[in-house]
Write a protein that holds these residues in place. Sequence first.
Motif, PDB file in Angstrom:
ATOM      1  N   GLY A  48       0.832  -1.212   0.000  1.00  0.00           N
ATOM      2  CA  GLY A  48       0.000   0.000   0.000  1.00  0.00           C
ATOM      3  C   GLY A  48       0.863   1.257   0.000  1.00  0.00           C
ATOM      4  O   GLY A  48       0.594   2.220  -0.738  1.00  0.00           O
ATOM      5  N   LEU A  49       1.914   1.274   0.817  1.00  0.00           N
ATOM      6  CA  LEU A  49       2.823   2.426   0.851  1.00  0.00           C
ATOM      7  C   LEU A  49       3.594   2.549  -0.456  1.00  0.00           C
ATOM      8  O   LEU A  49       3.777   3.657  -0.974  1.00  0.00           O
ATOM      9  CB  LEU A  49       3.783   2.286   2.039  1.00  0.00           C
ATOM     10  CG  LEU A  49       4.792   3.418   2.216  1.00  0.00           C
ATOM     11  CD1 LEU A  49       4.081   4.758   2.426  1.00  0.00           C
ATOM     12  CD2 LEU A  49       5.740   3.119   3.361  1.00  0.00           C
ATOM     13  N   TRP A  52       1.302   4.066  -3.050  1.00  0.00           N
ATOM     14  CA  TRP A  52       1.095   5.502  -2.789  1.00  0.00           C
ATOM     15  C   TRP A  52       2.320   6.313  -3.225  1.00  0.00           C
ATOM     16  O   TRP A  52       2.196   7.375  -3.819  1.00  0.00           O
ATOM     17  CB  TRP A  52       0.796   5.705  -1.311  1.00  0.00           C
ATOM     18  CG  TRP A  52       0.557   7.133  -0.944  1.00  0.00           C
ATOM     19  CD1 TRP A  52      -0.566   7.863  -1.195  1.00  0.00           C
ATOM     20  CD2 TRP A  52       1.474   8.009  -0.273  1.00  0.00           C
ATOM     21  NE1 TRP A  52      -0.408   9.143  -0.718  1.00  0.00           N
ATOM     22  CE2 TRP A  52       0.834   9.254  -0.145  1.00  0.00           C
ATOM     23  CE3 TRP A  52       2.750   7.845   0.246  1.00  0.00           C
ATOM     24  CZ2 TRP A  52       1.445  10.341   0.470  1.00  0.00           C
ATOM     25  CZ3 TRP A  52       3.352   8.929   0.853  1.00  0.00           C
ATOM     26  CH2 TRP A  52       2.707  10.161   0.957  1.00  0.00           C
ATOM     27  N   ALA A  55       2.588   6.547  -7.040  1.00  0.00           N
ATOM     28  CA  ALA A  55       1.579   7.394  -7.680  1.00  0.00           C
ATOM     29  C   ALA A  55       1.980   8.860  -7.693  1.00  0.00           C
ATOM     30  O   ALA A  55       1.420   9.645  -8.459  1.00  0.00           O
ATOM     31  CB  ALA A  55       0.235   7.234  -6.964  1.00  0.00           C
ATOM     32  N   ASP A  56       2.933   9.232  -6.876  1.00  0.00           N
ATOM     33  CA  ASP A  56       3.354  10.633  -6.822  1.00  0.00           C
ATOM     34  C   ASP A  56       4.102  10.982  -8.106  1.00  0.00           C
ATOM     35  O   ASP A  56       5.097  10.348  -8.450  1.00  0.00           O
ATOM     36  CB  ASP A  56       4.250  10.861  -5.602  1.00  0.00           C
ATOM     37  CG  ASP A  56       4.592  12.326  -5.422  1.00  0.00           C
ATOM     38  OD1 ASP A  56       3.732  13.185  -5.702  1.00  0.00           O
ATOM     39  OD2 ASP A  56       5.740  12.607  -5.017  1.00  0.00           O
TER      40      ASP A  56
END
Length: 139
Positions: A48-49, A52, A55-56
Amino acid sequence: MTPERFHQIVEAYGADSRRWPQQERAAALSWADRHRAEADAWIAQASGLDAWLAADQLAPPDAALQQRVMRGAPVRRQPASRRAWWWSGAAVAGVGLLGGVAGALAVSFFVLTEAVPPVHESSYLTSSFGGSSADWSGE
């Protein structure tokens, strides 16, 4: 491989085993195969991290920012041409020549203007090797 070390590796390097330290990768994968439920929970949390962070996206700079950076950049000077170097060399030579002329003028001024009254006879100024004109035979 301990459960604590496996957890540290997953937290530090993420869920993708290709990013794990090479010297510990085989041991970590072996531990994950033996403790599948516990390893999958930590890997799911790290996934999950990872998603995330992936996606940046950084937007490319706009034209106004690029122009501001270009205007603020220092300007590179062109190297001095041969002509500029020639003139600086001529200036140094000219200053040296003028110093020599000024020194010669000062020396000649002091030598030529110094008036030495003739205090001594000319015979006193000659040496005995030069054929003295004074006659000392009477003494």
